[in-house]
Each structure stands twice: as C-alpha cells, then as structure tokens.
Design a protein around this motif. Structure first.
Motif, PDB file in Angstrom:
ATOM      1  N   LEU A 134      -5.147 -11.115   4.432  1.00 38.92           N
ATOM      2  CA  LEU A 134      -5.353  -9.780   4.296  1.00 38.92           C
ATOM      3  C   LEU A 134      -3.756  -9.980   2.327  1.00 38.92           C
ATOM      4  CD1 LEU A 134      -4.339  -6.585   4.280  1.00 38.92           C
ATOM      5  CD2 LEU A 134      -2.899  -6.860   5.565  1.00 38.92           C
ATOM      6  N   ALA A 135      -3.051 -10.967   2.943  1.00 39.24           N
ATOM      7  CA  ALA A 135      -1.907 -11.456   2.385  1.00 39.24           C
ATOM      8  C   ALA A 135      -2.396 -11.743   0.457  1.00 39.24           C
ATOM      9  CB  ALA A 135      -0.980 -11.725   2.226  1.00 39.24           C
ATOM     10  N   LYS A 136      -3.331 -12.586   0.907  1.00 36.83           N
ATOM     11  CA  LYS A 136      -4.623 -13.076  -0.232  1.00 36.83           C
ATOM     12  C   LYS A 136      -6.018 -12.089  -1.391  1.00 36.83           C
ATOM     13  CE  LYS A 136      -7.595 -17.020  -1.662  1.00 36.83           C
ATOM     14  NZ  LYS A 136      -8.507 -18.461  -0.313  1.00 36.83           N
ATOM     15  N   SER A 137      -5.676 -11.338   0.407  1.00 33.72           N
ATOM     16  CA  SER A 137      -6.616  -9.871  -0.700  1.00 33.72           C
ATOM     17  C   SER A 137      -5.939  -8.891  -1.895  1.00 33.72           C
ATOM     18  CB  SER A 137      -7.473  -8.724   0.517  1.00 33.72           C
ATOM     19  OG  SER A 137      -8.811  -8.988   0.669  1.00 33.72           O
ATOM     20  N   ARG A 138      -5.053  -8.901  -0.848  1.00 33.30           N
ATOM     21  CA  ARG A 138      -3.557  -8.049  -1.886  1.00 33.30           C
ATOM     22  C   ARG A 138      -3.964  -8.838  -3.572  1.00 33.30           C
ATOM     23  NH1 ARG A 138       0.305  -7.822   1.634  1.00 33.30           N
ATOM     24  NH2 ARG A 138       1.089  -9.144   0.064  1.00 33.30           N
ATOM     25  N   HIS A 139      -2.923  -9.896  -3.306  1.00 32.66           N
ATOM     26  CA  HIS A 139      -3.219 -10.784  -4.397  1.00 32.66           C
ATOM     27  C   HIS A 139      -4.641 -10.536  -5.615  1.00 32.66           C
ATOM     28  CE1 HIS A 139       0.889 -11.656  -3.780  1.00 32.66           C
ATOM     29  NE2 HIS A 139       0.867 -12.336  -2.550  1.00 32.66           N
ATOM     30  N   LEU A 140      -5.748 -10.886  -5.208  1.00 33.64           N
ATOM     31  CA  LEU A 140      -6.724 -10.796  -5.317  1.00 33.64           C
ATOM     32  C   LEU A 140      -7.106  -9.230  -5.778  1.00 33.64           C
ATOM     33  CD1 LEU A 140      -8.893 -13.007  -2.990  1.00 33.64           C
ATOM     34  CD2 LEU A 140      -8.120 -13.614  -5.452  1.00 33.64           C
ATOM     35  N   LEU A 141      -6.635  -8.075  -5.644  1.00 29.54           N
ATOM     36  CA  LEU A 141      -6.607  -6.841  -6.180  1.00 29.54           C
ATOM     37  C   LEU A 141      -5.918  -6.865  -7.114  1.00 29.54           C
ATOM     38  CD1 LEU A 141      -7.477  -4.556  -2.327  1.00 29.54           C
ATOM     39  CD2 LEU A 141      -8.817  -4.851  -5.133  1.00 29.54           C
ATOM     40  N   GLU A 142      -4.227  -7.165  -7.035  1.00 31.84           N
ATOM     41  CA  GLU A 142      -3.524  -7.197  -8.026  1.00 31.84           C
ATOM     42  C   GLU A 142      -4.006  -8.067  -9.417  1.00 31.84           C
ATOM     43  OE1 GLU A 142       0.216  -8.873  -6.755  1.00 31.84           O
ATOM     44  OE2 GLU A 142       0.252  -7.427  -4.923  1.00 31.84           O
ATOM     45  N   ILE A 143      -4.351  -9.558  -9.005  1.00 28.44           N
ATOM     46  CA  ILE A 143      -5.348  -9.765  -9.856  1.00 28.44           C
ATOM     47  C   ILE A 143      -6.429  -9.475 -11.019  1.00 28.44           C
ATOM     48  CG2 ILE A 143      -5.912 -12.291 -10.979  1.00 28.44           C
ATOM     49  CD1 ILE A 143      -4.486 -12.974  -8.821  1.00 28.44           C
ATOM     50  N   SER A 144      -6.912  -8.248 -10.525  1.00 29.54           N
ATOM     51  CA  SER A 144      -8.497  -7.904 -10.629  1.00 29.54           C
ATOM     52  C   SER A 144      -7.771  -7.053 -11.982  1.00 29.54           C
ATOM     53  CB  SER A 144      -9.772  -7.718 -10.130  1.00 29.54           C
ATOM     54  OG  SER A 144      -9.961  -7.053  -9.923  1.00 29.54           O
ATOM     55  N   ASP A 145      -7.033  -6.020 -11.059  1.00 27.04           N
ATOM     56  CA  ASP A 145      -6.084  -5.217 -11.847  1.00 27.04           C
ATOM     57  C   ASP A 145      -5.144  -5.336 -13.328  1.00 27.04           C
ATOM     58  OD1 ASP A 145      -5.482  -2.231 -11.849  1.00 27.04           O
ATOM     59  OD2 ASP A 145      -3.248  -3.021 -11.455  1.00 27.04           O
ATOM     60  N   LEU A 146      -4.928  -7.009 -12.734  1.00 28.28           N
ATOM     61  CA  LEU A 146      -4.246  -7.048 -14.559  1.00 28.28           C
ATOM     62  C   LEU A 146      -5.678  -8.061 -15.583  1.00 28.28           C
ATOM     63  CD1 LEU A 146      -1.189  -9.108 -12.628  1.00 28.28           C
ATOM     64  CD2 LEU A 146      -0.947  -7.067 -14.537  1.00 28.28           C
ATOM     65  N   TYR A 147      -6.120  -8.285 -14.962  1.00 28.64           N
ATOM     66  CA  TYR A 147      -7.528  -8.413 -15.749  1.00 28.64           C
ATOM     67  C   TYR A 147      -7.797  -6.866 -16.249  1.00 28.64           C
ATOM     68  CZ  TYR A 147      -7.255 -13.607 -15.297  1.00 28.64           C
ATOM     69  OH  TYR A 147      -7.114 -14.612 -15.142  1.00 28.64           O
ATOM     70  N   SER A 148      -8.147  -6.675 -15.459  1.00 29.25           N
ATOM     71  CA  SER A 148      -8.774  -4.834 -15.969  1.00 29.25           C
ATOM     72  C   SER A 148      -7.631  -4.966 -17.301  1.00 29.25           C
ATOM     73  CB  SER A 148      -9.159  -3.978 -15.143  1.00 29.25           C
ATOM     74  OG  SER A 148     -10.123  -4.577 -14.424  1.00 29.25           O
ATOM     75  N   LYS A 149      -6.481  -4.284 -16.975  1.00 27.22           N
ATOM     76  CA  LYS A 149      -5.607  -3.653 -18.111  1.00 27.22           C
ATOM     77  C   LYS A 149      -5.759  -4.561 -18.755  1.00 27.22           C
ATOM     78  CE  LYS A 149      -1.585  -2.293 -15.628  1.00 27.22           C
ATOM     79  NZ  LYS A 149      -0.425  -2.179 -15.140  1.00 27.22           N
ATOM     80  N   ALA A 150      -5.898  -5.641 -18.793  1.00 23.66           N
ATOM     81  CA  ALA A 150      -5.498  -6.233 -20.089  1.00 23.66           C
ATOM     82  C   ALA A 150      -6.596  -6.406 -21.203  1.00 23.66           C
ATOM     83  CB  ALA A 150      -5.243  -7.803 -19.989  1.00 23.66           C
TER      84      ALA A 150
END
Length: 171
Positions: free
Chosen positions: A107-123
């Motif tokens: 669950l924690a890993k999944s949450r972090h991967l979503l945050e990473i994906s969101d940051l890349y999308s914003k970038a």
C-alpha cells in the motif's frame, strides 16, 4: 521610492547571473534575495531565485519561488519550464527513495508510485506548456528545455516521445 527600488533590484540581476554562471549558488541566492527585498513583485527575480534553488537541489523552495513568478506573470515561459523541471527532479528523487526502501508494504509503495506518476505528469504539462509558448526556449545553461522533456520521457520508458523531444532540442 518604488521605482528607485525596482531599478536597484534590476541592477543586481547581472551580478546574480555572473555568480550563478561561476557556480557560486550561495552568492547568487543572496544577491537575488537582496533584489527581492527591493522589488517583491518582480517575476524575473522570483524565477531566478527558483532556478538557483533547483540547481541547489532544494525543490520545495524552488517550487515556492517559481509558483510566485507565475502568480505575478502567468505566461512567463521560463518560469513555467523551470517549474516543470522542478517537478521532474522531485519525481526522480522520490523514485530513488522508493527503490532504496525494500521493506515497504504494498500500500505504501503504491501510494509513492502514484505520487511519482503525478509529479512526472505535472512536469510534462508544465514543460509542454512552456515549449508551446516559446519553442526555442532555453534554460540558464543555454540548453533547450526539450532536452529536459526528453529525459522525462526516457525515464518513463516513452522512447518515441523522448527521441522526438531530443530531436527538437538538437534543432
């Protein structure tokens, strides 16, 4: 008095740029902070400070100044691109941290991967927006922002888009 302060602040910009190009990030930061005290509503000073903080790997502070620059001047392409780069670097840092944490629950890993994906999308969105406004836009090192976009695509495994971005950078 306001005009006098703005003129003095503008006069500090070349000094900050020389310090930045010489690799003196602390000196550049201090010079730009001094300029900011004189002219708090100057988006160029906000942008320059943001760029110095990106270069110093202080992404949260960089984000603050770059967002302020865009608040003052919403169509300011250099600040838009620099903010995109900031989000890319934030994603890369978080990605590296996730890889180093072997014992995470799913669950924690999944949450972090979503945050990473969101940051890349914003970038990606900020970089594309800046490059649509100014296709020949370069960073403070005189390199095309398309190179940063290409690097983002490469890291995400989007090889065709990375090649296109790198070709645009070379052009």
């Amino acid at each position: 008095r306001r005009l006098e302060s703005a003129v003095l602040a503008g006069g500090l910009l070349p000094l900050g740029e020389r310090q930045f190009r010489a690799g003196d990030l602390t000196g550049a930061r201090d010079t730009y902070l001094r300029a900011l005290k004189l002219d708090e509503v100057n988006p160029i000073i906000q942008y320059k400070l943001g760029y110095v903080y990106v270069s110093a790997d202080d992404y949260d502070t960089a984000e603050h100044y770059l967002l302020r620059a865009l608040e003052l001047e919403p169509d300011f392409a250099p600040a838009t691109a620099a903010l995109g780069f900031t989000y890319r670097r934030m994603a890369e840092r978080k990605e590296k941290a996730v890889k180093q944490q072997n014992g995470q629950d799913d669950l924690a890993k999944s949450r972090h991967l979503l945050e990473i994906s969101d940051l890349y999308s914003k970038a990606e969105n900020y970089l594309i927006t800046a490059l649509k406004r100014s296709p020949k836009l370069v960073d403070e090192d005189n390199e095309s922002w398309y190179g940063s976009l290409g690097g983002l695509y490469r890291r995400r495994g989007q090889i065709d888009q990375a090649v296109d971005a790198y070709l645009n950078a070379a052009a």
